[in-house]
Design a protein around this motif. Sequence first.
Motif, PDB file in Angstrom:
ATOM      1  N   LEU A  61       0.817  -1.212   0.000  1.00  7.11           N
ATOM      2  CA  LEU A  61       0.000   0.000   0.000  1.00  7.11           C
ATOM      3  C   LEU A  61       0.853   1.267   0.000  1.00  7.11           C
ATOM      4  O   LEU A  61       0.541   2.243  -0.687  1.00  7.11           O
ATOM      5  N   GLU A  62       1.938   1.254   0.769  1.00  2.00           N
ATOM      6  CA  GLU A  62       2.796   2.429   0.828  1.00  2.00           C
ATOM      7  C   GLU A  62       3.511   2.651  -0.505  1.00  2.00           C
ATOM      8  O   GLU A  62       3.663   3.799  -0.955  1.00  2.00           O
ATOM      9  N   ALA A  63       3.942   1.566  -1.156  1.00  5.57           N
ATOM     10  CA  ALA A  63       4.591   1.693  -2.464  1.00  5.57           C
ATOM     11  C   ALA A  63       3.611   2.242  -3.496  1.00  5.57           C
ATOM     12  O   ALA A  63       3.955   3.101  -4.309  1.00  5.57           O
ATOM     13  N   GLN A  64       2.377   1.758  -3.470  1.00 10.86           N
ATOM     14  CA  GLN A  64       1.346   2.263  -4.383  1.00 10.86           C
ATOM     15  C   GLN A  64       1.076   3.743  -4.127  1.00 10.86           C
ATOM     16  O   GLN A  64       0.964   4.534  -5.074  1.00 10.86           O
ATOM     17  N   ARG A  65       0.971   4.097  -2.843  1.00 10.14           N
ATOM     18  CA  ARG A  65       0.703   5.495  -2.492  1.00 10.14           C
ATOM     19  C   ARG A  65       1.803   6.415  -3.015  1.00 10.14           C
ATOM     20  O   ARG A  65       1.532   7.475  -3.580  1.00 10.14           O
ATOM     21  N   ARG A  66       3.056   5.995  -2.855  1.00  2.57           N
ATOM     22  CA  ARG A  66       4.177   6.823  -3.309  1.00  2.57           C
ATOM     23  C   ARG A  66       4.204   6.945  -4.829  1.00  2.57           C
ATOM     24  O   ARG A  66       4.498   8.005  -5.372  1.00  2.57           O
ATOM     25  N   PHE A  67       3.904   5.853  -5.520  1.00  6.07           N
ATOM     26  CA  PHE A  67       3.864   5.904  -6.990  1.00  6.07           C
ATOM     27  C   PHE A  67       2.779   6.867  -7.461  1.00  6.07           C
ATOM     28  O   PHE A  67       3.009   7.697  -8.344  1.00  6.07           O
ATOM     29  N   LEU A 124       3.658  -1.243 -12.768  1.00  7.05           N
ATOM     30  CA  LEU A 124       3.672  -2.365 -11.840  1.00  7.05           C
ATOM     31  C   LEU A 124       5.100  -2.766 -11.489  1.00  7.05           C
ATOM     32  O   LEU A 124       5.433  -3.031 -10.326  1.00  7.05           O
ATOM     33  N   MET A 125       5.975  -2.797 -12.485  1.00  7.43           N
ATOM     34  CA  MET A 125       7.367  -3.173 -12.264  1.00  7.43           C
ATOM     35  C   MET A 125       8.092  -2.138 -11.408  1.00  7.43           C
ATOM     36  O   MET A 125       8.878  -2.494 -10.521  1.00  7.43           O
ATOM     37  N   THR A 126       7.829  -0.870 -11.652  1.00 10.05           N
ATOM     38  CA  THR A 126       8.450   0.189 -10.856  1.00 10.05           C
ATOM     39  C   THR A 126       7.998   0.125  -9.396  1.00 10.05           C
ATOM     40  O   THR A 126       8.808   0.255  -8.475  1.00 10.05           O
ATOM     41  N   ILE A 127       6.708  -0.096  -9.195  1.00 14.44           N
ATOM     42  CA  ILE A 127       6.170  -0.167  -7.834  1.00 14.44           C
ATOM     43  C   ILE A 127       6.774  -1.341  -7.073  1.00 14.44           C
ATOM     44  O   ILE A 127       7.220  -1.201  -5.926  1.00 14.44           O
ATOM     45  N   SER A 128       6.798  -2.511  -7.711  1.00 15.53           N
ATOM     46  CA  SER A 128       7.215  -3.725  -6.999  1.00 15.53           C
ATOM     47  C   SER A 128       8.725  -3.872  -6.897  1.00 15.53           C
ATOM     48  O   SER A 128       9.243  -4.265  -5.849  1.00 15.53           O
ATOM     49  N   ARG A 129       9.450  -3.535  -7.967  1.00 19.11           N
ATOM     50  CA  ARG A 129      10.890  -3.804  -7.972  1.00 19.11           C
ATOM     51  C   ARG A 129      11.742  -2.616  -7.540  1.00 19.11           C
ATOM     52  O   ARG A 129      12.892  -2.802  -7.157  1.00 19.11           O
ATOM     53  N   ASP A 130      11.196  -1.423  -7.580  1.00 15.15           N
ATOM     54  CA  ASP A 130      11.967  -0.238  -7.181  1.00 15.15           C
ATOM     55  C   ASP A 130      11.449   0.366  -5.881  1.00 15.15           C
ATOM     56  O   ASP A 130      12.122   0.338  -4.852  1.00 15.15           O
ATOM     57  N   ILE A 131      10.235   0.908  -5.932  1.00 10.20           N
ATOM     58  CA  ILE A 131       9.717   1.659  -4.785  1.00 10.20           C
ATOM     59  C   ILE A 131       9.533   0.757  -3.563  1.00 10.20           C
ATOM     60  O   ILE A 131      10.037   1.055  -2.469  1.00 10.20           O
ATOM     61  N   GLU A 132       8.826  -0.350  -3.736  1.00 16.09           N
ATOM     62  CA  GLU A 132       8.557  -1.210  -2.582  1.00 16.09           C
ATOM     63  C   GLU A 132       9.832  -1.855  -2.043  1.00 16.09           C
ATOM     64  O   GLU A 132      10.013  -1.974  -0.830  1.00 16.09           O
TER      65      GLU A 132
END
Length: 439
Positions: free
Chosen positions: A208-214, A235-243
């Motif tokens: 949720l926090e990664a999604q919020r930041r994206f 999706l790739m940026t959220i999961s592999r970078d931000i999160e």
Amino acid sequence: MVSTPWLGIHEWITKSSRLLIKKLSRNDCSWADDRLNGHQNGVYIPREIREAGFFPTLRNENPKKPHIYISKIKTFWPATGEIKESCLRHFSNKGTEMHFTVVPKDEFAGLTPASLLVGGLLQEPIGDSKYWFMTIDSASEEAELLETQFDLGVEFHCALFEPKEVFKIQIDETEELINELNEAIRTGILERFVALLSRMPTPEYFALEAQRRFLCLNGLELLDPYAITCPGDALMTISRDIEYALYKRAERRYRAAEVIRIINNRGSDLVTSVVLGYPELDATFLSASQQRKSRAGRSFEQHIARLFRDGCISFQEQAVMGGRRPDFVLPNLITLKSNKRTFNEALILSAKTTLRERWKQLVMEKFNCALFFATVDDRVSDEAISDMNKQGIQLVVPESLKNSKEACYAGKSNVISFREFFDSEISTKRGCLRSMLLI
């Protein structure tokens, strides 16, 4: 393929004043697996690296061929101990890339797609060699450690680094935690401080926090796949970078506190504490590795579920089907099991950040519907893609990976992008999956 342990890789990195890391394209290494190829091949180096001063200046040595620029360098390959008189060639009439040839074939043979070439400019030459190079298979733990150490994101292809500066940044990032732990020890509140860090946030929190930041970074309110140009890349940026960045920071604090707690409770001196606490320390580090892998997979599913919800797509998650539990059934299990539905009125989507052999679980049972496997893995081999095609499985990958030179997806009939999945497979072929929620 020749492998080197991480400690060995790290040692060579520290011996370097500058470091080159390049994600290998299929052309960079496929020649090593071609037994009929009698020509000397190697790696293509992009223009920005060629002109950045890492390699020596290329010169024209043959006035009759003014378009050919060349330089020879001696390179050391630690994995095999070889010293090669490698060659750098730039054909100015064919493009901007430089060809790095006369390299050990075994280093490039059998590599998984999206593997890495790593090389350094040595602070102290080895004989006549000022350069060292090695390949790191993308399926190895060493590749994951390298990506973490140098913060190689999803869009990484090739870059130069100064190891001292990279390590300095990492020291700065951990200084706050070191100061906090030292202060807790000095003031006698270590147990209380460790207790505050004794629990890792849940996978749901990280997702949720990664999604919020994206969403915040991109000025969006919803993770709607129909409002995002490249939903797979998002999706790739959220999961592999931000999160992953969020997870690394939380993990560092949690594991450091755990180690301090174990050592602090096992003896009056450091040696006794480490020896007596070793079994618990070993279990802690093993748990860290296992938790890191399981977290990534579960969060990936949560990000896809968010895309479905915000895109008004009907789905059921983790539906129980006998001994099976597909990640997503669209629209739901009741429709999937109905004998009255048509082939296109349901589909099954499995989701894994890394593919490996997991796709085979999908074909153990016939469902009379299309089977899809979503992934952000750029290491899937030609053979695996072909085997999935024979079994009727379509791969769904991020848009930037679909035609990437480093992956094997380009031109494959059973590989589609997330953009194609949402537009063609859902909206066009199965519009009912959206109309159920849009009415």
